[in-house]
Design a protein around this motif. Structure first.
Motif, PDB file in Angstrom:
ATOM      1  N   ARG A 134       0.815  -1.202   0.000  1.00 53.14           N
ATOM      2  CA  ARG A 134       0.000   0.000   0.000  1.00 53.14           C
ATOM      3  C   ARG A 134       0.858   1.264   0.000  1.00 53.14           C
ATOM      4  O   ARG A 134       0.429   2.318  -0.421  1.00 53.14           O
ATOM      5  CB  ARG A 134      -0.924  -0.011   1.228  1.00 53.14           C
ATOM      6  CG  ARG A 134      -2.075   0.941   1.091  1.00 53.14           C
ATOM      7  CD  ARG A 134      -3.130   0.778   2.176  1.00 53.14           C
ATOM      8  NE  ARG A 134      -3.077  -0.482   2.901  1.00 53.14           N
ATOM      9  CZ  ARG A 134      -2.753  -0.566   4.201  1.00 53.14           C
ATOM     10  NH1 ARG A 134      -2.457   0.514   4.888  1.00 53.14           N
ATOM     11  NH2 ARG A 134      -2.758  -1.737   4.799  1.00 53.14           N
ATOM     12  N   ASP A 135       2.090   1.153   0.488  1.00 54.23           N
ATOM     13  CA  ASP A 135       2.897   2.340   0.672  1.00 54.23           C
ATOM     14  C   ASP A 135       4.241   2.201  -0.045  1.00 54.23           C
ATOM     15  O   ASP A 135       5.300   2.221   0.561  1.00 54.23           O
ATOM     16  CB  ASP A 135       3.117   2.594   2.161  1.00 54.23           C
ATOM     17  CG  ASP A 135       3.247   4.074   2.453  1.00 54.23           C
ATOM     18  OD1 ASP A 135       3.494   4.837   1.502  1.00 54.23           O
ATOM     19  OD2 ASP A 135       3.113   4.454   3.633  1.00 54.23           O
ATOM     20  N   GLN A 136       4.154   2.064  -1.347  1.00 57.87           N
ATOM     21  CA  GLN A 136       5.358   1.870  -2.152  1.00 57.87           C
ATOM     22  C   GLN A 136       6.345   3.021  -2.004  1.00 57.87           C
ATOM     23  O   GLN A 136       7.555   2.859  -2.147  1.00 57.87           O
ATOM     24  CB  GLN A 136       4.973   1.702  -3.628  1.00 57.87           C
ATOM     25  CG  GLN A 136       4.593   0.291  -3.992  1.00 57.87           C
ATOM     26  CD  GLN A 136       5.773  -0.661  -3.864  1.00 57.87           C
ATOM     27  OE1 GLN A 136       6.908  -0.262  -4.038  1.00 57.87           O
ATOM     28  NE2 GLN A 136       5.491  -1.915  -3.542  1.00 57.87           N
ATOM     29  N   ALA A 137       5.811   4.210  -1.687  1.00 58.27           N
ATOM     30  CA  ALA A 137       6.667   5.391  -1.580  1.00 58.27           C
ATOM     31  C   ALA A 137       7.788   5.180  -0.567  1.00 58.27           C
ATOM     32  O   ALA A 137       8.868   5.765  -0.679  1.00 58.27           O
ATOM     33  CB  ALA A 137       5.831   6.600  -1.181  1.00 58.27           C
ATOM     34  N   LEU A 138       7.515   4.293   0.429  1.00 54.94           N
ATOM     35  CA  LEU A 138       8.519   4.084   1.476  1.00 54.94           C
ATOM     36  C   LEU A 138       9.865   3.648   0.900  1.00 54.94           C
ATOM     37  O   LEU A 138      10.912   4.023   1.391  1.00 54.94           O
ATOM     38  CB  LEU A 138       8.021   3.020   2.466  1.00 54.94           C
ATOM     39  CG  LEU A 138       6.911   3.438   3.433  1.00 54.94           C
ATOM     40  CD1 LEU A 138       6.516   2.273   4.317  1.00 54.94           C
ATOM     41  CD2 LEU A 138       7.368   4.615   4.289  1.00 54.94           C
ATOM     42  N   LYS A 144      14.063   9.365   5.917  1.00 49.88           N
ATOM     43  CA  LYS A 144      13.089   8.967   6.929  1.00 49.88           C
ATOM     44  C   LYS A 144      12.195   7.830   6.431  1.00 49.88           C
ATOM     45  O   LYS A 144      12.000   6.819   7.117  1.00 49.88           O
ATOM     46  CB  LYS A 144      12.221  10.175   7.299  1.00 49.88           C
ATOM     47  CG  LYS A 144      11.093   9.865   8.261  1.00 49.88           C
ATOM     48  CD  LYS A 144      10.360  11.145   8.653  1.00 49.88           C
ATOM     49  CE  LYS A 144       9.074  10.824   9.397  1.00 49.88           C
ATOM     50  NZ  LYS A 144       8.374  12.035   9.846  1.00 49.88           N
ATOM     51  N   ALA A 145      11.696   7.975   5.209  1.00 51.48           N
ATOM     52  CA  ALA A 145      10.819   6.948   4.644  1.00 51.48           C
ATOM     53  C   ALA A 145      11.573   5.630   4.487  1.00 51.48           C
ATOM     54  O   ALA A 145      11.035   4.550   4.765  1.00 51.48           O
ATOM     55  CB  ALA A 145      10.263   7.404   3.302  1.00 51.48           C
TER      56      ALA A 145
END
Lengths: 178, 178
Positions: A134-138, A144-145
DNA sequence: ACAACCATGTAAGTAGTTACATGATTTA
DNA sequence: TAAATCATGTAACTACTTACATGGTTGT
């Protein structure tokens, strides 16, 4: 002593009340540092006593939400704590104790419980993979990500290892004793 | 409550005294369930109280070795405990808390401590691999031997995972904040 | 016989667990 | 307005940790 610092971290990310913290622990932070609501309330009181956080409005008795936010002294404490040298905590793995006990008094019904735990680990792995998807941006985002993704990936690797291990254990346990 | 059952297992493998148990915990069993000598003595007293072990000769005061051996009731208790359903203990990983804290208040000097821990994990891995190499029989022997090897291999996989993880963490931590 | 060490033990403190209690808020 | 739920808290207990103490044994 990680709980106070886990709370400081969570409150820096987003100031909130004790019950909201308990919810966030159930959903994310608690995957790596579990805490019950009793621990959280007790620790919040200590953090306030130490001058590391302050609770904003009501100050009145029970049953009213008290939102906490981190004070500069708290942020400072957290920063120092992060870099403190700290040895890995001594291992305590109950399943390994059971397996060694099985080796000397077995066979027992241990395989049934391992099968059950295998399912639990599969569920947790699916949960982590869901969050990751869901959070590929990480993966490609800021420092930080990427750190947050690193922690998530540790969970994924850990659960994968458990699943793999459970399967190996089941294979050996299903053999007839010679 | 694994300590009493870890002690029962160790005493079935080989009856011995409290201090010898402490030594064996430092060398093998304790890799998976750490215990100090104070815990061990207290727990041995409880085990004797419960009628699960008996101490053999002197019965006299301090400073004399007291060798313990497991009674049938103790072996029976262990057998039942092994197969009891038991949920995985909630995770508590201090390093993950530190990494999440680093993500919000960093950069800090955390990478230095991770480097130090990396060395510790490499040492432990080498130790486990040594034990494995010295005792090849474990891999192909009896059911009991294969279970013991399984536990050892879990330690090896765990340390390997930690080393891999530490390297990934160091890579991200060494990036300049953007 | 004296020092160093070994084996057993006591005491105090901390973190975490489990069960329960009470004041507000929402809902039927 | 009564019931259910939410938010905060208290109390008692257990496992583990850290520091220290005492009685034997061994070596010089």
């Amino acid at each position: 002593m990680s709980l106070p610092h886990a709370l400081l971290t969570a409150l820096i990310e987003q100031p909130c009340s004790g019950s909201e913290l308990a919810g966030r622990f159930d959903r994310s932070i608690g995957y790596f540092w579990h805490a019950t609501h009793q621990q959280i309330y007790r620790e919040l009181a200590r953090l306030e006593e130490a001058g590391w956080v302050e609770s904003l409005p009501p100050e009145s008795g029970r049953g009213r939400k008290r939102v906490y936010q981190v004070l500069p002294a708290g942020r400072n404490e957290l920063k120092h704590w992060v870099a403190e040298p700290q040895d890995p905590k001594p291992q305590r793995d109950e399943l390994m104790v059971r397996l060694r006990a099985e080796a000397v008094v077995g066979p027992t019904g241990l395989h049934k419980d391992i099968q059950r735990r295998l399912e639990l680990h599969k569920q947790k792995l699916a949960l982590y993979q869901n969050i990751e998807a869901r959070d590929q941006a990480l993966k490609t985002g800021s420092r930080k990500a990427r750190l947050q993704h690193l922690v998530l990936s540790a969970g994924i690797l850990q659960e994968t290892l458990w699943i793999d291990f459970s399967l190996k254990a089941l294979k050996i346990l299903s053999e007839k004793p010679s």
